[in-house]
Design an enzyme around this catalytic site. Sequence first.
Site, PDB file in Angstrom:
ATOM      1  CE  LYS A 160      -0.631  -1.881  -2.793  1.00  0.00           C
ATOM      2  NZ  LYS A 160      -0.159  -0.869  -1.831  1.00  0.00           N
ATOM      3  NE  ARG A 174      -4.548   0.219   7.904  1.00  0.00           N
ATOM      4  CZ  ARG A 174      -3.853   1.350   7.832  1.00  0.00           C
ATOM      5  NH1 ARG A 174      -4.278   2.438   8.461  1.00  0.00           N
ATOM      6  NH2 ARG A 174      -2.735   1.412   7.155  1.00  0.00           N
TER       7      ARG A 174
HETATM    8  N1  BES Z   1       0.572  -4.019   1.568  1.00  0.00           N
HETATM    9  C1  BES Z   1       0.626  -2.619   1.685  1.00  0.00           C
HETATM   10  C2  BES Z   1       1.847  -2.113   2.433  1.00  0.00           C
HETATM   11  C3  BES Z   1       3.178  -2.330   1.771  1.00  0.00           C
HETATM   12  C4  BES Z   1       3.738  -1.337   0.992  1.00  0.00           C
HETATM   13  C5  BES Z   1       3.895  -3.473   1.986  1.00  0.00           C
HETATM   14  C6  BES Z   1       4.983  -1.529   0.416  1.00  0.00           C
HETATM   15  C7  BES Z   1       5.140  -3.671   1.410  1.00  0.00           C
HETATM   16  C8  BES Z   1       5.690  -2.703   0.621  1.00  0.00           C
HETATM   17  C9  BES Z   1      -0.611  -2.108   2.433  1.00  0.00           C
HETATM   18  O1  BES Z   1      -1.764  -2.839   2.247  1.00  0.00           O
HETATM   19  C10 BES Z   1      -0.891  -0.733   1.933  1.00  0.00           C
HETATM   20  O2  BES Z   1      -1.220  -0.599   0.782  1.00  0.00           O
HETATM   21  N2  BES Z   1      -0.729   0.256   2.804  1.00  0.00           N
HETATM   22  C11 BES Z   1      -0.953   1.603   2.456  1.00  0.00           C
HETATM   23  C12 BES Z   1      -1.778   2.241   3.558  1.00  0.00           C
HETATM   24  C13 BES Z   1      -2.290   3.604   3.196  1.00  0.00           C
HETATM   25  C14 BES Z   1      -3.359   3.514   2.151  1.00  0.00           C
HETATM   26  C15 BES Z   1      -2.824   4.224   4.454  1.00  0.00           C
HETATM   27  C16 BES Z   1       0.388   2.291   2.313  1.00  0.00           C
HETATM   28  O3  BES Z   1       1.297   1.995   3.087  1.00  0.00           O
HETATM   29  O4  BES Z   1       0.547   3.101   1.408  1.00  0.00           O
HETATM   30 MN    MN Z   2      -2.876  -2.228   0.546  1.00  0.00          MN
END
Ligand code: BES
Ligand code: MN
Length: 494
Positions: free
Chosen positions: A275, A349
């Site tokens: 990230k 997931r």
């Molecule tokens: N933990 C994150 C989702 C999240 C984002 C929670 C912002 C709270 C605030 C999750 O693991 C994630 O990174 N999801 C990705 C999925 C994508 C790679 C398909 C996302 O939402 O960007």
């Molecule tokens: Mn994630």
Amino acid sequence: MNLTFQRSPLNAVKSDVTVAFIHQDVKLLTSELHRLNKQFKNQFSAVLETGDFKGKEAESLVLYPGKGAASSRLVLVGLGEKKHATLEKFRRAAATGAKKARHLKAGTIAFEVPANLVDKTDSLLALAEGAFLSLYRYDKYLSKKKDDEPKPEELIFCSTDKSLAAIATRVLARAQILCEATCLARDLQNAPANEIYPETLAKAAQDSADKNGYTAKVLDEFEIKDLGMGGVIGVSQGSARPPRFIILEYGSQSKKPVVLVGKGVTFDTGGISIKPAASMSEMKMDMSGAAAVIGTFEAVSRLKMPVHIVGLIPAVENMPSGTSVRPGDILRHFNGKTSEVDNTDAEGRLILADALGYAEKYKPSAVIDLATLTGAVVVALGHYATGMMGNDDKLMKTLKIAGEKTYERVWRLPMFDEYEKLIKSEVADVKNVGGRWAGAITAAWFLKKFIGDYKWTHLDIAGTAILEENLDYAPKGGSGVGVRLLTEFLKNWK
Ligand code: BES
Ligand code: MN
Ligand code: ZN
């Protein structure tokens, strides 16, 4: 913080600050101000004459009753128009009064419960929740606490109403448990990831279980591997912190359980699909689903509710390293199905897939998973509603009703068949990302591939669990969402 009741008029309750709630409607406003003025020996005539207080929502005014009064300050808080009264407005008004009183350095705050309530139980519960939850602060690591505003110790609710007095102690005891359990969840969420990681998250669950008479069983990395939970192993393998699989159980074995599954990613860097740095620290709260499940077990066990619940928490840390899972890797999950890891940041997931497969062995009456699963649900619903998807209308309806009641609202998103093909993989049974569109829905579709033959609902709490700004009775940070929602749901689910 202690919640107590006194059957007494407001002017007779000894406290540092007293709070009275007043509706905006002119007739009510005038008669209530007259009543208070009379009770406090005509000290407030000027308020009536000037019309300075109007009773609007979020409005407050501090008054000084003068020498000899049981409390040296009286805070008036507006309730808005009576015809628009809701439980949520009671929570917010109580929060306004409580925060104002804390600002005045009150150790003891007395709240006058409004007269002529439609539902006394729900209204008193809402007032108590709003006051208690609004005073939460995460200050564990501050060497110098905010001494200028110490935390109030006692919240007294008062009324002369006989039938209210008859139920008040029981209602306030319930409020105390619900709020403490919510604040336990908040504490777990807000704790930094160098304090809460899979082993210590398991320890926190174990502590709650030991204290409240339910069971916690914690599986280590070897047992997790032996069970074939390839998702939990895959996501955790890049971290120096080993994974844990936490199994909680409460209640009578004779009933089919409700299984609560909570995403327990104690820190989500994204892994190799790392990230960006900006606000990555929020990802210490990527175990908010787990916190909600532990908080719910705390509440349900302390309330001694006549239900059977099982909690499943896959706990991992998602880190980039030489041992991390890579984009393109294929994992085999608990139920035997395989997934292609196209993006290591879609890790939630992958671990939930194992837990949802494992849930089948309990022959559950329902399975509800809670997860900070996607940024997409925050784009869709912001911080004011949890995204809900599932396979059973009655289950989702029961959750919807519990959401309205507690104001931990849920909102359904569709799971049309068309979305399924977005996560098709060429090399595995399913791919862990579905591209740019409908991210919250494709995430739910991924989970659906791993559920057993049971009623299931997925709650994406990414927006509601992690607050970027203060709300009325939830400061910025972890909200503790899910605890009051699930406890209310369990009261009603048959
Ligand atoms: N933990 C994150 C989702 C999240 C984002 C929670 C912002 C709270 C605030 C999750 O693991 C994630 O990174 N999801 C990705 C999925 C994508 C790679 C398909 C996302 O939402 O960007
Ligand atoms: Mn994630
Ligand atoms: Zn995550």
